[in-house]
Design an enzyme around this catalytic site. Structure first.
Site, PDB file in Angstrom:
ATOM      1  N   GLN A  19       1.138  -1.097   0.099  1.00 30.16           N
ATOM      2  CA  GLN A  19      -0.264  -0.060  -0.019  1.00 30.16           C
ATOM      3  C   GLN A  19       0.802   2.011  -0.073  1.00 30.16           C
ATOM      4  O   GLN A  19       2.311   1.253   0.605  1.00 30.16           O
ATOM      5  CB  GLN A  19      -0.764  -0.150   1.619  1.00 30.16           C
ATOM      6  CG  GLN A  19      -1.916  -1.066   0.891  1.00 30.16           C
ATOM      7  CD  GLN A  19      -3.077  -1.260   2.467  1.00 30.16           C
ATOM      8  OE1 GLN A  19      -2.722  -1.474   3.329  1.00 30.16           O
ATOM      9  NE2 GLN A  19      -4.082  -0.771   2.343  1.00 30.16           N
ATOM     10  N   SER A  20       0.941   1.894  -0.594  1.00 26.51           N
ATOM     11  CA  SER A  20       1.214   3.327  -1.221  1.00 26.51           C
ATOM     12  C   SER A  20       1.668   4.523   0.153  1.00 26.51           C
ATOM     13  O   SER A  20       2.957   4.575   0.231  1.00 26.51           O
ATOM     14  CB  SER A  20       0.675   4.037  -1.876  1.00 26.51           C
ATOM     15  OG  SER A  20       1.092   3.216  -3.199  1.00 26.51           O
ATOM     16  N   THR A  21       0.469   4.509   0.832  1.00 20.44           N
ATOM     17  CA  THR A  21       1.147   5.783   2.245  1.00 20.44           C
ATOM     18  C   THR A  21       0.604   5.012   3.007  1.00 20.44           C
ATOM     19  O   THR A  21       0.068   3.963   3.680  1.00 20.44           O
ATOM     20  CB  THR A  21       0.182   6.879   1.628  1.00 20.44           C
ATOM     21  OG1 THR A  21      -1.212   6.423   1.942  1.00 20.44           O
ATOM     22  CG2 THR A  21       0.518   7.108   0.533  1.00 20.44           C
ATOM     23  N   GLN A  24      -3.484   5.001   3.949  1.00 19.35           N
ATOM     24  CA  GLN A  24      -4.238   3.373   3.407  1.00 19.35           C
ATOM     25  C   GLN A  24      -3.510   2.880   5.075  1.00 19.35           C
ATOM     26  O   GLN A  24      -4.758   1.601   4.156  1.00 19.35           O
ATOM     27  CB  GLN A  24      -3.557   3.475   2.234  1.00 19.35           C
ATOM     28  CG  GLN A  24      -3.450   4.120   1.297  1.00 19.35           C
ATOM     29  CD  GLN A  24      -3.347   4.166  -0.186  1.00 19.35           C
ATOM     30  OE1 GLN A  24      -2.162   3.655  -0.530  1.00 19.35           O
ATOM     31  NE2 GLN A  24      -3.528   4.555  -1.170  1.00 19.35           N
ATOM     32  N   SER A  60       5.546   4.286  -1.065  1.00 18.07           N
ATOM     33  CA  SER A  60       5.000   4.323  -2.362  1.00 18.07           C
ATOM     34  C   SER A  60       5.734   3.418  -3.500  1.00 18.07           C
ATOM     35  O   SER A  60       7.121   3.529  -2.875  1.00 18.07           O
ATOM     36  CB  SER A  60       5.056   5.967  -2.120  1.00 18.07           C
ATOM     37  OG  SER A  60       4.976   6.364  -3.853  1.00 18.07           O
TER      38      SER A  60
END
Length: 259
Positions: A19-21, A24, A60
């Site tokens: 998951q990017s962040t 999230q 990310s």
């Protein structure tokens, strides 16, 4: 003819989760459940040995270090991976270099790539073309997201609503509003700086006077102290920054003494 062969099944299936962040990671639990659910899909496709790589949760794919992705590439190069599974194949990498490196390695050792849309064998020209297009579209999508975000920040800045940091003497209220710090000591200290500057007409003389009088000034803290400030004897830059920061000249809450 199935793209999954006995050679693939003899190796391990690797489920790559990202998951990017951090936001999230904290709030989008459904995405995590979907990605971890790929373990069951790998077993349904015939693999008994399934390994999960989730080292990159909260990271990310736009270029920063990803130890999980590096570990995946190492396992592929060692010919230990029969298949790489991800929710969307292009999510494995969000820049062209990493994506095409992954495709190249998978094609060289005979590793297939599996996502929710299908199964791809990088050794097959059509699959390789489709994977390349997926990676290109993913990279373009990331670029568009970044561009939209930057334009939104510029638009907010043009109307004077962009707050990246709050100067000492102010506190942030809500998402887009600042007010004077209610701490009277803070207000008095800043007012003193402007009063003394009106008297001395020199930032250096103000700084010398404050240090001679052992008067501390509030400065922004990065360590989470109360109301985000700490107190210290002023350096010249502290006084100069206060005197030149336009935020202190905004009416009707100006710090400058009335003329």
């Amino acid at each position: 003819m199935s793209k999954i062969t006995a050679e693939h099944l003899a190796r391990s299936a690797y489920v790559y989760i990202r998951q990017s962040t951090a936001d999230q990671l904290m709030h989008n639990h459904e995405s995590q459940r979907r990605q971890y659910g790929l373990v069951n899909r790998a077993k349904h496709l015939g693999w008994t040995d399934v390994e999960v790589i989730d080292d990159d949760l909260g990271r990310s794919g736009g270029g920063i270090a990803r130890p999980g992705f590096e570990r995946l590439l190492a396992a592929i190069c060692e010919a230990r991976v029969g298949a790489v599974l991800a929710i969307e194949a292009s999510r494995l990498a969000r820049n062209g270099r990493d994506w095409h490196t992954l495709i190249e390695f998978c094609g060289f050792v005979g590793t297939i790539i599996v996502d929710e849309d299908g199964i791809y064998d990088p050794r097959h020209p059509n699959d390789r073309l489709l994977l390349g297009m997926k990676g290109t579209m993913s990279e373009l999508e990331l670029s568009l997201f970044r561009q939209r975000s930057q334009e939104a920040l510029k638009q907010k800045a043009r109307r004077g609503a962009l707050i990246l940091g709050v100067a000492a003497g102010y506190v942030k209220v809500g998402r887009d509003r600042i007010e004077k710090n209610p701490d009277q000591r803070v207000q008095d200290a800043l007012q003193l700086v402007f009063s003394k500057f009106a008297e001395f007409q020199s930032a250096r003389q103000v700084q010398i006077w404050l240090r001679d009088e052992a008067i501390e000034l509030p400065v922004k803290s990065r360590s989470g102290e109360t109301r985000g400030i700490i107190w210290r004897l002023p350096a010249y830059n502290t006084v100069h920054n206060i005197l030149t920061n336009p935020i202190y000249a905004i009416r009707p809450i100006a710090w400058w003494p009335a003329s």
